[in-house]
Design a protein around this motif. Structure first.
Motif, PDB file in Angstrom:
ATOM      1  N   TYR A 380       0.823  -1.228   0.000  1.00  0.00           N
ATOM      2  CA  TYR A 380       0.000   0.000   0.000  1.00  0.00           C
ATOM      3  C   TYR A 380       0.856   1.276   0.000  1.00  0.00           C
ATOM      4  CZ  TYR A 380       0.255   0.206   5.244  1.00  0.00           C
ATOM      5  OH  TYR A 380       0.638   0.291   6.549  1.00  0.00           O
ATOM      6  N   GLY A 381       0.170   2.390  -0.237  1.00  0.00           N
ATOM      7  CA  GLY A 381       0.859   3.687  -0.202  1.00  0.00           C
ATOM      8  C   GLY A 381       1.944   3.819  -1.264  1.00  0.00           C
ATOM      9  N   GLY A 382       1.773   3.104  -2.382  1.00  0.00           N
ATOM     10  CA  GLY A 382       2.820   3.063  -3.406  1.00  0.00           C
ATOM     11  C   GLY A 382       3.713   1.877  -3.095  1.00  0.00           C
ATOM     12  N   THR A 383       3.662   0.825  -3.895  1.00  0.00           N
ATOM     13  CA  THR A 383       4.436  -0.393  -3.601  1.00  0.00           C
ATOM     14  C   THR A 383       5.914  -0.039  -3.473  1.00  0.00           C
ATOM     15  OG1 THR A 383       4.897  -0.865  -5.919  1.00  0.00           O
ATOM     16  CG2 THR A 383       2.875  -1.808  -5.006  1.00  0.00           C
ATOM     17  N   ASN A 384       6.665  -0.930  -2.851  1.00  0.00           N
ATOM     18  CA  ASN A 384       8.086  -0.648  -2.704  1.00  0.00           C
ATOM     19  C   ASN A 384       8.783  -0.564  -4.059  1.00  0.00           C
ATOM     20  OD1 ASN A 384       7.513  -0.632  -0.042  1.00  0.00           O
ATOM     21  ND2 ASN A 384       9.049  -2.147   0.560  1.00  0.00           N
ATOM     22  N   GLU A 385       8.228  -1.238  -5.053  1.00  0.00           N
ATOM     23  CA  GLU A 385       8.808  -1.143  -6.396  1.00  0.00           C
ATOM     24  C   GLU A 385       8.564   0.259  -6.974  1.00  0.00           C
ATOM     25  OE1 GLU A 385       7.052  -3.751  -5.241  1.00  0.00           O
ATOM     26  OE2 GLU A 385       8.802  -5.063  -5.089  1.00  0.00           O
ATOM     27  N   ILE A 386       7.356   0.778  -6.736  1.00  0.00           N
ATOM     28  CA  ILE A 386       7.083   2.152  -7.170  1.00  0.00           C
ATOM     29  C   ILE A 386       7.990   3.134  -6.418  1.00  0.00           C
ATOM     30  CG2 ILE A 386       5.342   4.006  -7.018  1.00  0.00           C
ATOM     31  CD1 ILE A 386       4.718   2.217  -9.311  1.00  0.00           C
ATOM     32  N   GLN A 387       8.210   2.866  -5.130  1.00  0.00           N
ATOM     33  CA  GLN A 387       9.093   3.745  -4.349  1.00  0.00           C
ATOM     34  C   GLN A 387      10.501   3.755  -4.959  1.00  0.00           C
ATOM     35  OE1 GLN A 387       7.925   5.622  -1.902  1.00  0.00           O
ATOM     36  NE2 GLN A 387       5.912   4.664  -1.923  1.00  0.00           N
ATOM     37  N   LYS A 388      10.939   2.597  -5.408  1.00  0.00           N
ATOM     38  CA  LYS A 388      12.275   2.548  -6.028  1.00  0.00           C
ATOM     39  C   LYS A 388      12.288   3.317  -7.353  1.00  0.00           C
ATOM     40  CE  LYS A 388      13.956  -1.646  -3.850  1.00  0.00           C
ATOM     41  NZ  LYS A 388      14.544  -2.992  -4.025  1.00  0.00           N
ATOM     42  N   ASN A 389      11.197   3.237  -8.079  1.00  0.00           N
ATOM     43  CA  ASN A 389      11.114   4.045  -9.308  1.00  0.00           C
ATOM     44  C   ASN A 389      11.266   5.524  -8.972  1.00  0.00           C
ATOM     45  OD1 ASN A 389      10.583   1.736 -10.723  1.00  0.00           O
ATOM     46  ND2 ASN A 389       8.433   2.209 -11.165  1.00  0.00           N
ATOM     47  N   ILE A 390      10.614   5.910  -7.868  1.00  0.00           N
ATOM     48  CA  ILE A 390      10.662   7.319  -7.480  1.00  0.00           C
ATOM     49  C   ILE A 390      12.086   7.724  -7.110  1.00  0.00           C
ATOM     50  CG2 ILE A 390       9.870   8.981  -5.744  1.00  0.00           C
ATOM     51  CD1 ILE A 390       7.195   7.436  -5.677  1.00  0.00           C
ATOM     52  N   ILE A 391      12.766   6.848  -6.353  1.00  0.00           N
ATOM     53  CA  ILE A 391      14.160   7.146  -6.003  1.00  0.00           C
ATOM     54  C   ILE A 391      15.002   7.280  -7.266  1.00  0.00           C
ATOM     55  CG2 ILE A 391      16.257   6.208  -4.944  1.00  0.00           C
ATOM     56  CD1 ILE A 391      14.492   4.952  -2.791  1.00  0.00           C
ATOM     57  N   ALA A 392      14.821   6.320  -8.166  1.00  0.00           N
ATOM     58  CA  ALA A 392      15.624   6.328  -9.394  1.00  0.00           C
ATOM     59  C   ALA A 392      15.404   7.626 -10.163  1.00  0.00           C
ATOM     60  CB  ALA A 392      15.276   5.123 -10.260  1.00  0.00           C
ATOM     61  N   LYS A 393      14.150   8.042 -10.238  1.00  0.00           N
ATOM     62  CA  LYS A 393      13.841   9.212 -11.060  1.00  0.00           C
ATOM     63  C   LYS A 393      14.187  10.514 -10.322  1.00  0.00           C
ATOM     64  CE  LYS A 393      10.115  11.215 -13.712  1.00  0.00           C
ATOM     65  NZ  LYS A 393       8.717  11.547 -13.531  1.00  0.00           N
ATOM     66  N   GLN A 394      13.642  10.648  -9.113  1.00  0.00           N
ATOM     67  CA  GLN A 394      13.738  11.950  -8.461  1.00  0.00           C
ATOM     68  C   GLN A 394      15.045  12.178  -7.720  1.00  0.00           C
ATOM     69  OE1 GLN A 394      10.199  12.546  -6.151  1.00  0.00           O
ATOM     70  NE2 GLN A 394       8.893  12.561  -7.955  1.00  0.00           N
ATOM     71  N   VAL A 395      15.625  11.114  -7.177  1.00  0.00           N
ATOM     72  CA  VAL A 395      16.849  11.311  -6.409  1.00  0.00           C
ATOM     73  C   VAL A 395      18.078  11.100  -7.284  1.00  0.00           C
ATOM     74  CG1 VAL A 395      18.188  10.541  -4.429  1.00  0.00           C
ATOM     75  CG2 VAL A 395      15.694  10.568  -4.290  1.00  0.00           C
ATOM     76  N   LEU A 396      18.058  10.027  -8.068  1.00  0.00           N
ATOM     77  CA  LEU A 396      19.251   9.696  -8.842  1.00  0.00           C
ATOM     78  C   LEU A 396      19.211  10.262 -10.254  1.00  0.00           C
ATOM     79  CD1 LEU A 396      19.441   5.994  -7.617  1.00  0.00           C
ATOM     80  CD2 LEU A 396      20.821   7.903  -6.815  1.00  0.00           C
ATOM     81  N   GLY A 397      18.062  10.798 -10.631  1.00  0.00           N
ATOM     82  CA  GLY A 397      17.955  11.434 -11.937  1.00  0.00           C
ATOM     83  C   GLY A 397      18.103  10.472 -13.110  1.00  0.00           C
ATOM     84  N   LEU A 398      17.738   9.210 -12.906  1.00  0.00           N
ATOM     85  CA  LEU A 398      17.893   8.225 -14.001  1.00  0.00           C
ATOM     86  C   LEU A 398      16.743   8.347 -15.009  1.00  0.00           C
ATOM     87  CD1 LEU A 398      18.974   5.120 -11.904  1.00  0.00           C
ATOM     88  CD2 LEU A 398      20.421   6.701 -13.148  1.00  0.00           C
TER      89      LEU A 398
END
Lengths: 398, 249, 379
Positions: A380-398
């Motif tokens: 819930y609240g955005g699966t952990n896989e979605i959370q990793k997508n967010i990290i990849a995009k927003q934090v790491l700029g991938l």
């Protein structure tokens, strides 16, 4: 760099401890200690106790009756609440819809909804996910068609937690499907008693009824239940999702839980069980303790930037993933400690009214259902896989 | 002789700058800030002048938000004697900065003002020149070497395809180019000393300067992503590609 | 509660970062590592000027009275440059131990030259059977009149060849495993009976195995009181774990940045490989481990400084986290660079090698996990 509390913060901690000592409703406390499932009324009694103390609106601004607490105070409260085994505050009203209402709602809406949310007079639930809109939330299909002074709503929401108790639901509905899918979404409040709303239980693998499907069959909703502007619902929901990052990891609860796990191990040792000499188990336990300490400090780092007025750093993005993994790892530890007594499925033992002798240790009775139920936290609240997508995009700029 | 050095707080040059999603500007949340590298060269030059006995006081000034104190402290850790912060949260144009610096020059009466030739964020390359005009001082821009004597300063400038050497009467303004010097690293004892050096905080109002800008940023865009390079097999292939693909020869 | 660095720490971090950036690029470092001394004497002089050698030393001995957080800040930047100068050996182990164990007169005599960059040290604490637990020391020193005679073997002593003095823990009473009975000797490596076999380590540093055969030294070469050195050594090694942790975090940050940059430019199947979700998630995992490791270093930097019985538990917790995070980040950085990741030419492999060696220094991850288990089972 320091992790010390100021004198004011220490005094505040005393105040919170006093509250839990004297004003935490005894019946609820007793159930929490035994692991008995709480009823709707238990939640209401507990939240009203908070309300009476003036502490219901933890994240709310003072002008709407909130505490106005600093990030550190919130952390102290969470820690003490977990130590006292208090129930979680049901988030849907107080933590989820209220910020949207006080941020984007009209004055009339604020006056109409906020006081009852604060006092837990009204039970709210969340209408976001749909059978075909999970991680891809923007593809919601529940339609709201404007007709005079009303919207006519039709569609199905799902995974609606505690919807069976709810008086109101806040929904993401589609008011326009012409442009980008994020654009035609609106934020609508719906009275659950409106004709055409029906709730179907979904029983989960732990044998409980926690989530539901909510169906809308040409439900007529007054147009003044729309929050903000039509078509802006996605923006509002996103703001809400990023509203409070600290606390999302539930570190305080996990810490309290690890402490009680250590007690369970000692008790097991006293019964003559050999857990402490099981090197594999002990290695797992200690690795989890290390990871939890790291997570605690990650949360403190976020807290420290928030309380010094800075934006949370990139480390805040890992809280949800690491926090949910922690909850699940602790569940598995308890399952391990329960041993063979994890098997009996006797829900009466942790249902209100049970006063017999438990089969095996009481904690063991609920070990497996808790483990099963908590598989949800990485979903819930955005699966952990979605959370990793967010990290990849927003934090790491991938 | 007093030497006045102006320094600017900018995004650290190692940071990959990201544009805000609404393209209204650059995302500064949690981004490491530092002294503009050209300003650092200016500080270094002033400190060297002091070490040579040419200057007897190095004053560093910055104009910007309260946190710009960090850059002034850094300059003092590198050897500047005292600092002035003209504190404002307004976005500033070069002209407003030049006007404020003119006022600081009037108060301090330095023999030499040293500035970076430009800041790496806005790339304006005009504050020094504007200050020259407003303060009525000679200027030697893009300096790669300076030699101060009694009443004048000799400045070697980097110009297109060569060097030019000027002699300026003091007081004068110098803007630094990359090759003027290699700034030192701040030593720990000096960093600690810098904490005790005086730092005055002023506001634009103290100088009677209106800093409200007549300029509005409409759009900020990222540069196009650089695509990966290719390895060519031979010189003739390279020439062929330069001719027909890149069309540069 | 405040996790931000103070002004001084921030400026020190800036100086160190600039030094690594401007004067310590990978090829320069490779050159230094391959040079006969294995590091640069000029850099050492610069470190003295910059006050870095004085950082953890008390003011009374010419130091700057820095705490573990200060050390952490510097070490994190050093990690990004894979520093080869014997800072760890001389300052973090040697000088730190002297100031915790030696007499006032000894401190005055030895620490000021260290601060000035004129004296280097090495701590010969590890032996084949004991890389961390000094109570397991087998090297013995027998008292003969006013002298002591040392016999034993010390393993993989970092910075030994460049050291002017060796700090040698040896058992002067009791038996192997006793907490007491360890004395700390200050020994000139040129003394008769000291055989120093120097070599490169696989992460590009220099170390030596040291044989001690009938090494005869005066009783005055004991630092502080005889038989009393174990607690100070333990504390210094716990603090050194914090320093290694900070270095490892610097390395992990560097690898994370290098790897995300690389996969954004590396094209395969007509697109940058950063578009592949499996790689995005791998990078996210590396990021999370790096942040968790950093949190753990912060925790340890604040807690270990308090000393006491908790310090060694905290240090063990950090070493466990650094071991597992370093392994994941190091291995995945190499993996995501593909074939290039295992070439000697690229820096990535060298950062990986240093992370690997950090795990094997001062007790491996498994060693410290076991030590945590023992404490938990006893408690």
């Amino acid at each position: 760099m320091n992790v010390d509390f100021t004198n004011e913060e220490l005094a505040f901690r005393e105040e919170v401890r006093e509250f839990f000592k004297h004003k935490f409703p005894a019946a609820v406390k007793d159930k929490q200690e035994k692991g008995t499932y709480l009823t709707k009324n238990d939640h209401i009694v507990w939240q009203k106790a908070l309300y009476d103390q003036g502490w219901a609106g933890i994240n709310w601004p003072v002008e709407h009756g909130g505490t106005g607490w600093s990030a550190t105070q919130k952390y102290i409260f969470a820690t003490e609440a977990a130590e006292a085994k208090s129930p979680r505050i049901i988030p849907f009203g107080l933590a989820m819809v209220a910020p949207v209402i006080y941020t984007y709602g009209s004055e009339e809406q604020k006056a109409r909804f906020l006081p009852d949310i604060l006092a837990t007079n009204v039970w709210w639930c969340q209408g976001y996910s749909e059978p075909n809109a999970g991680s891809d939330l923007a593809s919601v299909k529940t339609k709201a068609v404007r007709d005079g002074d009303s919207y006519v709503v039709s569609g199905t929401k799902t995974w609606t937690t505690l919807g069976q108790h709810a008086d109101w639901i806040f929904c993401l509905v589609r008011t326009d499907d012409s442009g980008r899918k994020q654009q035609g979404i609106s934020f609508l409040l719906i009275d659950m008693k409106t004709p055409g709303v029906s709730v179907t239980p979904i029983i989960t693998i732990d044998g409980t009824h926690e989530v539901n499907e909510v169906h809308f069959d040409d439900v007529r909703v007054p147009a003044n239940n729309l929050i903000g502007e039509e078509g802006k619902g996605w923006t509002y929901a996103k703001v809400l999702l990023t509203h409070e990052r600290t606390g999302i990891a539930r570190v305080a609860e996990s810490k309290a839980r690890l402490n009680s796990i250590k007690k369970m191990i000692d008790e097991a040792a006293a019964r003559g069980e050999v857990l402490k000499s099981n090197a594999v188990f002990m290695a797992r336990l200690l690795e989890i303790e290390v990871e939890l300490k790291a997570l605690e400090y990650t949360e403190l780092r976020v807290l420290s930037s928030v309380s010094t007025g800075k934006a949370p750093g990139p480390e805040s993005s890992i809280l949800k993933i690491k926090g949910s993994e922690m909850i699940q790892m602790l569940d598995e530890l308890v399952l391990e400690i329960a041993g063979i007594y994890a098997l009996p499925f006797v829900p009466e033992q942790y249902t209100e009214g049970f006063d017999g002798e438990s089969i095996g240790p009481l904690f063991a009775a609920k070990a497996a259902p808790t483990y099963y139920n908590d598989r949800k936290v990485s979903i819930y609240g955005g699966t952990n896989e979605i959370q990793k997508n967010i990290i990849a995009k927003q934090v790491l700029g991938l | 002789m007093k030497v006045l050095v102006a320094v600017k707080r900018v995004i650290d040059y190692n940071i990959k700058v990201r544009v805000k999603s609404d393209q209204s500007g650059v995302d500064l949340a949690n981004v490491k800030m530092a002294m503009n590298p050209f300003c650092e060269i200016a500080v270094e030059e002033a400190v060297r002048l002091k070490e040579k006995g040419v200057a007897d006081e190095v004053i560093v000034v910055s104009i910007g938000p309260k946190v710009a104190q960090e850059q002034i402290r850094t300059a003092m850790a590198l050897g500047a004697d005292r600092g002035i912060l003209v504190e404002t949260d307004e976005p500033l144009e070069s002209l407003a900065i030049a006007k404020l610096l003119t006022k600081v020059v009037e108060v301090e009466q330095p023999g030499l003002v040293i500035l970076g030739k430009q800041s790496i964020d806005a790339d304006n390359n005009q504050t020094g020149q504007m200050l020259g005009a407003l303060a009525g001082m000679s200027q030697g821009t893009f300096a790669s070497e300076i030699n101060v004597s009694e009443n004048s300063v000799e400045v070697t400038r980097e110009i297109d395809g060569g060097l030019q050497t000027l002699s300026l009467n003091l007081p004068a303004i110098i803007t630094t180019d990359l090759r003027l010097n290699e700034p030192r690293y701040a030593s720990l004892p000096n960093i600690m000393k810098a904490k005790r050096k005086p730092l005055d905080v002023k506001t634009p109002a103290d100088f009677g300067v209106n800093v409200i800008s007549g300029l509005k940023t409409l759009l900020v865009e990222s540069p196009q992503e650089r695509s990966a390079g290719v390895l060519v097999g031979s010189v003739s292939e390279l020439v062929e590609k330069l001719k027909n693909e890149a069309k540069v020869i | 509660m405040d996790f931000s660095l103070n002004d001084i720490q921030q400026m020190m971090q800036d100086s160190a970062a600039k030094f690594i950036q401007n004067d310590y690029d990978f090829e320069t470092r490779r050159g230094l590592s391959n040079s006969p001394a294995g590091y640069s004497e000029d850099n050492w002089k610069l470190f003295a000027e910059l006050g870095w050698l004085a950082l953890p030393i008390k003011e009374a001995y010419g130091g700057l009275d820095g705490d573990l957080v200060d050390t952490m800040v510097l070490q994190q930047e050093f990690g990004k440059g894979l520093l080869v100068e014997p800072y760890y050996a001389t300052v973090l182990l040697g000088a730190n131990l002297i100031q915790k164990q030696a007499s006032d007169a000894q401190k005055l005599e030895l620490l000021e030259p260290v601060v000035a960059g004129e004296l280097k040290l090495a701590l010969a604490h590890s032996e084949a059977q004991a890389s961390f637990d000094v109570s397991q020391t087998k090297t013995r020193a027998e008292k003969q009149g006013d002298q002591y005679v040392l016999n034993g073997h010390k393993a993989v002593v970092l910075g030994a060849e460049s050291a002017d003095y060796l700090l040698v823990p040896a058992r002067t009473s009791g038996v192997v495993g006793d907490a007491e009975g360890i004395s700390l000797f200050l020994i000139d490596p040129k003394s008769a009976g000291v055989q120093l076999r120097g070599y490169a380590t696989n992460d590009g540093l220099r170390a030596a195995d040291i044989g001690l055969t009938e090494v005869t030294v005066p009783a005055s070469s004991i630092l502080g009181q005889a038989d009393s050195a174990a607690p100070a050594i333990e504390l210094v090694l716990n603090e050194a774990i914090v320093a290694l942790g900070a270095e490892a975090v610097g390395i992990m940050e560097k690898l994370l940045a290098a790897t995300s940059e690389y996969i954004k430019t590396r094209q395969q199947f007509d697109q940058p490989i950063s578009r592949f979700q499996v790689l995005q998630h791998r990078l996210a995992d590396m990021f999370m481990e790096t942040e968790q490791a950093k949190s753990m270093v912060y925790f340890a930097a604040m807690e270990v400084a308090k000393g006491g019985s908790e310090a060694s538990r905290v240090a063990s917790m950090l070493k466990v986290k650094i071991g597992s995070a370093g392994r994941l980040v190091g291995q995945q950085a190499v993996q995501l660079h593909g074939g290039m990741g295992i070439t000697d030419e690229l820096d990535v492999g060298h950062f990986f090698k240093r992370l690997t060696c950090i795990n094997n220094q001062l007790g491996t991850r498994d060693y410290h996990l076991q030590s945590l288990i023992n404490k938990a089972a006893a408690g």
